[in-house]
Scaffold this active site. Structure first.
Site: not given
Length: 476
Positions: A349, A318
């Site tokens: 998140h 990521n």
């Protein structure tokens, strides 16, 4: 199914966008309008009227940028944008859809949050700070004028990145829209000499797009074949824990995580291929003269699977989110930036308890890995054979540590996550604590400050020596 269908449609539209709406054939205004409308169409198709949240979030943050003074605009924009994302995530998780892995509308909002906050900080850097206060990367990313509403919406909601990202800098996106992305320019992760070594013509992304689509097909095939055979949840099954030797539990957890990662490889590599097909993602040239199309890449698969340190794994996983956390939080937080960065990552998140257990464990793992690297690694660098032994050992430890850390991220619920850690007797938590206590390491900021002070001291000594020499010469 909606997600994959829309991404394949976006891939076709990206090819059309590059060929028929090329900057040499049409104006930036038209490219902005088409990219934005296609993005809204895909969002509406996938998420229905929930996609209005994308407009509301973007509109609120743009209003903050317009009406709040430049001095504090980036802070308020960060708070408003992240708060709106948090409210949507909490509502989705605890009211509508707990524990369900689905293409929910907060996924695109996470990427939009990255773009909005990055733009706010880059605008603040470009309009309020003198250049001498900026790092080289901040100088390159700094925005020198307020974007128009169309440019802003196009950057946030274009069809290439509306569903799965990845995030990118505003300046890079504008260079792509205006057709100047092939001109020599500084890149944070690129060698400037390599960029200027070859003639800057427009390279074709065809080979890279085909290669990435093949990677997508392989990743999807592996994931669909293995995801049901090796579920992570099986690692906390009472019968499995009681009847399986501990070393086999370790191997099973590693294989279960290995089977889970291709899902992310598929999503992020397909998103990267879509951007490349549209002509976005050019990042200079390699040493052999071949073009690099990794400007907005989100992962490096081989570096992930063969990572020999916790940091190496995180740096290649990521990637654009890691850059966002670094630029927005780590480089700017005045105190304990590592803990603040992990906390921001957990908040971004979502709000499953497992996320916070993962990121709290990640802080301990990072500190322990840093201590080992600084204190033990130099002893293995004396020869190639020793270095290979060290790499094999650290690869195995890294894979186990990552699997152990990320397990609550997959299990989600606090009960199941703690049950997993109990089955392992919290062994890696205890080991990390012992390593940190036994092998203390100075923070990177302190090391950098000491190096800077040392350079200043040497400069002072050098200057004083020069003055003494000049005085002697005058006296002579």
């Amino acid at each position: 199914v909606n997600f994959v269908a829309c991404q394949l449609f976006a891939l076709l539209m990206a090819l059309w966008f590059r060929l028929y709406l090329h900057p040499s054939k049409t104006s930036p205004f038209i490219r902005h309008v088409v990219a934005t409308l296609l993005g809204f169409y895909l969002a509406l198709f996938c998420f229905g009227w929930y996609s209005l949240h994308f407009l509301v979030q973007s509109g609120l943050s743009y209003s903050v940028m317009i009406f709040v003074g430049l001095e504090h605009m980036h802070k308020y924009c960060f708070i408003v944008t992240l708060s709106y994302l948090i409210v949507c995530q909490i509502t989705r998780v605890y009211v509508f859809d707990y524990g369900m892995y689905s293409a929910d509308f907060t996924g695109p909002m996470m990427v939009i949050t990255q773009k909005i906050t990055s733009l706010a900080f880059e605008l603040h850097d470009g309009l309020t700070k003198p250049e001498k206060q900026l790092t080289p990367s901040q100088k390159y990313l700094a925005i020198r004028r307020m974007p128009s509403l169309l440019e802003y919406l196009s950057y946030n909601c274009n069809f290439m990145g509306i569903l799965a990202g990845p995030s990118c800098s505003y300046n890079d996106y504008m260079a792509f829209i205006e057709g100047t992305c092939y001109q020599p320019r500084h890149q944070e992760n690129a060698n400037g000499k390599e960029n200027g070594k070859y003639k800057q013509t427009e390279p074709s992304p065809k080979n890279d797009v085909i290669s990435k689509l093949c990677t997508c097909a392989i990743s999807l095939g592996i994931y669909l074949s293995l995801c049901n055979l090796l579920p992570v949840e099986h690692s906390i099954d009472d019968e499995f824990v009681s009847s399986t030797p501990f070393y086999l539990q370790i191997i099973y957890l590693y294989l279960a995580m290995l089977a889970l990662r291709p899902k992310y490889y598929f999503v992020w590599t397909l998103a990267d291929a879509i951007n490349n097909a549209a002509g976005f993602g050019f990042n200079g040239y390699n040493k052999d003269g071949s073009p690099r199309w990794d400007l907005v890449s989100n992962l490096r698969i081989l570096d992930i699977e063969f990572a020999t340190s916790f940091k190496m794994f995180l740096d290649n996983w990521n990637i654009q989110t890691a850059l966002w956390l670094k630029r927005v939080c780590y480089e700017r937080c005045p105190f304990n930036p590592m803990a603040a960065t992990f906390l921001l990552s957990a908040m971004w998140h979502g709000y499953y308890p497992g996320y916070y257990l993962t990121f709290l464990t990640g802080i301990a793992m990072t500190m322990a890995a840093r201590a080992v690297r600084h204190n033990i690694r130099p002893h293995f660098m004396v020869s190639d054979s020793y270095k290979r032994i060290y790499d094999v050992i650290t690869w195995a430890w890294t894979q186990v540590a990552i699997s152990y850390t990320v397990a609550p991220f997959v299990l989600l619920a606090v009960g199941r996550s703690l049950k997993f850690y109990r089955s392992w007797y919290y062994c890696l938590h205890i080991l990390c604590l012992l390593v940190v206590l036994a092998l203390p390491v100075r923070s990177r900021r302190r090391q950098a400050k000491e190096q800077q002070d040392g350079l200043q001291d040497s400069q002072i000594d050098h200057n004083s020596t020069d003055n003494n020499c000049n005085q002697k010469e005058k006296a002579t």
